[in-house]
Scaffold this motif. Structure first.
Motif, short mmCIF file in Angstrom:
data_model
loop_
_atom_site.label_atom_id
_atom_site.label_comp_id
_atom_site.label_asym_id
_atom_site.label_seq_id
_atom_site.Cartn_x
_atom_site.Cartn_y
_atom_site.Cartn_z
N GLN A 108 12.56 52.57 14.33
CA GLN A 108 11.75 53.32 15.33
C GLN A 108 11.71 53.20 16.70
N GLN A 137 15.00 54.98 18.12
CA GLN A 137 14.81 56.47 17.82
C GLN A 137 13.88 56.94 19.15
N SER A 156 15.80 56.74 22.34
CA SER A 156 16.86 57.77 22.32
C SER A 156 16.56 58.90 22.69
#
Length: 819
Positions: free
Chosen positions: A159, A162, A165
């Motif tokens: 998480q 992510q 990113s």
């Protein structure tokens, strides 16, 4: 110039007798070598495994294609008449012989290798460019219902990755975004490499356990792999049968009943083979086995996919991958393709590590560099509770004042065994012995022995002693409890930090590497800070690195010696044959001594008439290795302060070196300024003083037993009311009683006063306090208490005053003057 790695040794290829040496590769009948069956780089085994034999047998009994009927020639004799209904049949027809038993496994309707979405489309009777049917959606639900959730320990990091990113995609430049995409694309490879290596470690553990249970050290890994494969297939089949029973349709029920009947028939056949030919029941054939229903096909495909990648060959590849490198090392953490990582690592990692020199350049993926730990991860440790027994390992004992985090880690033994990260110090069990051989002679004689393991231990003990405070770097869980990883020996893998007198924190491993007494170690990647410190020490010939370079090549490095020790099961006295030293300095005996800088001469010009000498070395068992067992702790004698203890140990022979008392004789000025509390005269007539504590003069803590009890006994025997006199025989009896309790004594070794075993010390599974005699009661204790009463307890002072002055004492004036 950058040094290149030495080439790996070539494996000789055998030739037939009388055969020319220049045979072509097509004519070479040498067994194949490679990464297939067998260990890498070795010829493949000519025999086959039990599983291979069974698979080949099943292929042989598979039904062949039905041949076309051919015309048969007319018989030359009339056929035999068939019996009439009223005529009895003399030879009734026998049942056909049963076929060899085959293992019942999971079966699928869909061909192996079919994509999952294509299987759903075919089973759901859908079409490629049309909306999915209800049956397709139901099969998709079944497919998704079998998916497993990612391990919760990996969800939170994913998480964070992510979220990071997405922020990059919104704010950063395109080059940064592309770099992050490449990093994300390699995550699956990294997880796959770690998973395959972990599976290989599990296979190795199972194999070692079976070897221990069977007592057969030559048990082949193939037998373990076959057993694992059988267990996996049995588990897969049980899950498959459970899905058929849960379905309960006619087709699935028929499949289950056939399997039960098939197994029951062959179980009975194996129990009683003698009566099998008389059975009138027709034997079942494997080709008659029915298939399950279409609705259960997706479950069967999912069950099959769960066990994919666990075949015998895959497990063997994972096993060799685990054998070639340690867990969580750079290869296992690599994001390269798993097939490339496993194949190249299995074949080349061991030769590469053998040929690599300490100052060779590092692969980029090996470098790790962590900054100083934040205050929240620092746990304070009482340095009197830290006992190092190796340059990189120690025990931390708990007391009532220990930090609560440490008490949590130390349960239930109230002790923490620690292994510092990123370095590997020399082994205590080994020493380096150098030999000199004249050019015109065939004999060698020893000129120097370096106990580099003991040197490393003494260096780290001195650093800990001189530090102001010690800290452990510990991560904490969400609930605040400390969390540290452990190795296979249940040692906590942590960094130790020392606070100096200026309040600056220093990493202990980095400081020890700077002093030249440890090496950067390839385990979880090489710490760049430790490696740079080691390279500086090599450059300046600090510590043990004033020894020739050959000492730090394979197979003399600590990790090589440990493997050799494990293979033999004990410490070898003569580990290696003599190894020659090239490019030795002009005066090796002095240049290779401890604390000297070894400078190699580029061009050595010999004096006329002198011949050169060749130097060799080998690893021998260190006579000082038991120094790692010694540590100080509160004495078992009440009021005696600290005492000298031995960790749990094997039997220690008489005369064995235990620890150091003083590293040199005391000068006149030092004796004049000393309180004489720790002053001892050696057998050579020299005085040694250990009044000033260092990190290594542990011999100063050895207590003399029965002193208080003996003084009380002297008082009782010296009272006129009960005894008329006190004689020499009574003195001798008390002295003998004290010596019986003493298991150590003092000895001069190379100008040092050391503590050695006075007699054989029996093996012990618990800590053992070491006692030694400082001298006789009269010459050491009575004289010392009389001359310096301020340095002794009051009860001892009163006892001596009563013996020398009281009229109730039965000593004569002559005895008082003499004693």
């Amino acid at each position: 110039m950058m040094r290149t790695l030495a080439e790996a040794p070539q494996i000789p290829v055998p030739r037939r007798a009388g055969e020319p040496a220049n045979r072509s590769s097509q004519e070479d009948d040498t067994p194949r070598r490679g990464l297939g069956k067998g260990r890498p780089g070795l010829p493949r085994k000519e025999d086959v495994t039990r599983r291979q034999k069974r698979n080949r047998a099943e292929k042989e009994i598979a039904p062949a294609k039905r041949a076309k009927p051919t015309k048969t020639p007319a018989p030359s004799s009339p056929p035999q008449q068939r019996p009439t209904p009223n005529q009895p049949n003399v030879n009734p027809p026998k049942q056909p012989a049963p076929e060899p038993r085959r293992v019942l496994r999971l079966q699928t309707i869909t061909a192996s290798g079919t994509k999952r979405e294509m299987a759903i489309q075919r089973l759901g009777e859908g079409e490629k460019d049309r909306p999915p049917t209800h049956k397709e959606l139901f099969l998709f639900f079944q497919e998704m219902n079998e998916w497993k959730r990612l391990d919760e320990r990996l969800v939170a990091p994913m998480q964070e990755i992510q979220a990071e990113s997405v922020r990059m995609a919104e704010d950063d430049e395109m080059s940064v975004i592309v770099t992050q995409m490449l990093r994300l694309a390699g995550l699956s490879n990294g997880v796959a490499n770690c998973s395959r290596h972990t599976i290989g470690c599990m296979v190795r553990a199972v194999h070692e356990r079976h070897v221990d249970d069977d007592g057969n050290e030559e048990r082949r890994i193939g037998a373990t792999l076959d057993q694992l494969q059988d267990d996996l297939e049995a588990m897969q089949y049980d899950v498959y049968v459970k899905s058929l029973e849960d379905c309960g349709c006619d087709e699935c029920t028929a499949c289950v009943e056939f399997d039960k009947a098939y197994n029951a028939f062959y179980d009975q056949l194996e129990e009683d083979e003698a009566n099998s030919d008389d059975s009138q029941t027709p034997p079942p054939t494997f080709e008659d086995r029915p298939l399950h229903c279409v609705d259960n096909e997706m479950k069967a495909i999912n069950i099959k996919s769960k066990f994919a990648g666990l075949s015998s060959s895959s497990l063997e590849n994972a096993y060799h991958f685990a054998q070639s490198t340690a867990p969580m090392t750079p290869p296992t953490l690599s994001t390269a393709a798993p097939t490339a990582v496993m194949g190249s690592t299995t074949k080349y990692m061991s030769p590469y590590l053998r040929n690599r020199r300490l100052d060779d350049p590092l692969p980029k993926c090996w470098k790790t560099n962590k900054p100083g730990p934040p205050d929240g991860r620092m746990v304070k440790v009482n340095k009197n509770c830290v006992h190092f027994y190796d340059g990189d390992s120690c025990d931390i004992f708990m007391n009532d004042k220990s930090h609560q985090r440490l008490l949590t880690l130390a349960e239930p033994k109230r002790k923490i065994s620690v292994r510092t990260l990123g370095n590997d110090a020399p082994e205590m069990a080994f020493a380096v012995r150098f030999y000199k051989q004249a050019e015109s002679s065939t004999k060698m004689h020893a000129v120097l022995t370096r106990h580099i393991g003991v040197e490393s231990l003494r260096a780290v003990r001195q650093m800990v002693f001189e530090s102001k405070q010690i800290y452990l770097e510990c991560d904490t869980a969400d609930d605040g409890t400390p969390f540290v990883p452990y190795d296979r020996y249940q040692r906590a893998l942590v960094n130790i930090w020392l606070e100096n007198n200026q309040g600056v924190l220093e990493n202990l491993a980095v400081k020890l590497a700077s002093a030249g007494y440890t090496m950067s170690f390839y385990v979880k990647g090489i710490s760049q800070l430790i490696d740079e410190a080691m390279r500086e020490a090599i450059k300046h010939k600090a510590g043990m690195f004033n020894l020739p370079e050959e000492v730090f090549l394979h197979p003399f490095r600590p990790w090589d010696l440990r493997k050799r020790w494990t293979d033999l099961g004990s410490c070898p006295v003569d580990y290696k044959a003599f190894a020659q030293i090239t490019n030795a300095p002009q005066h090796p005996e002095s240049a290779w001594k401890e604390g000297q800088a070894s400078v190699v001469d580029e061009e050595r010009e010999l004096e006329d008439g002198k011949e050169t000498a060749v130097y060799h070395f080998r690893m021998v068992e260190s006579s000082m290795r038991f120094e790692s067992l010694c540590y100080k702790a509160p004495s078992t004698i009440p009021g005696a302060g600290f005492g000298l203890f031995l960790r749990p140990h094997a039997t220690i022979a008489e005369g064995t070196h235990l620890c150091m008392y003083a590293n040199r004789p005391a000068t006149r000025e030092e004796l004049f300024q000393s309180s004489r509390d720790y002053t001892l005269m050696s057998s050579t007539g020299k005085w040694y003083d250990a009044e000033i504590e260092t990190g290594n003069n542990l011999g100063r803590f050895a207590n003399m037993p029965l002193v208080k009890e003996s003084l009380n006994k002297v008082v009782q025997l010296s009272k006129k009311t009960t005894h008329t006199e006190f004689n020499e025989h009574q003195w001798k009896e008390m002295e003998d009683d004290i010596l019986k309790e003493c298991d150590a004594t003092y000895k001069v070794e190379k100008n040092q006063l050391v503590v050695v075993a006075r007699r054989e010390i029996e093996a012990s599974n618990v800590a053992h306090e070491v006692f030694a005699s400082y001298g006789s009661l009269r010459e050491y204790w009575l004289k010392g208490i009389h001359e310096s009463p301020e340095n002794y307890p009051s009860y001892m002072v009163e006892t001596v005053r009563w013996l020398l002055t009281s009229p109730e004492c039965n000593w004569s004036e002559a005895q008082r003057q003499h004693w």
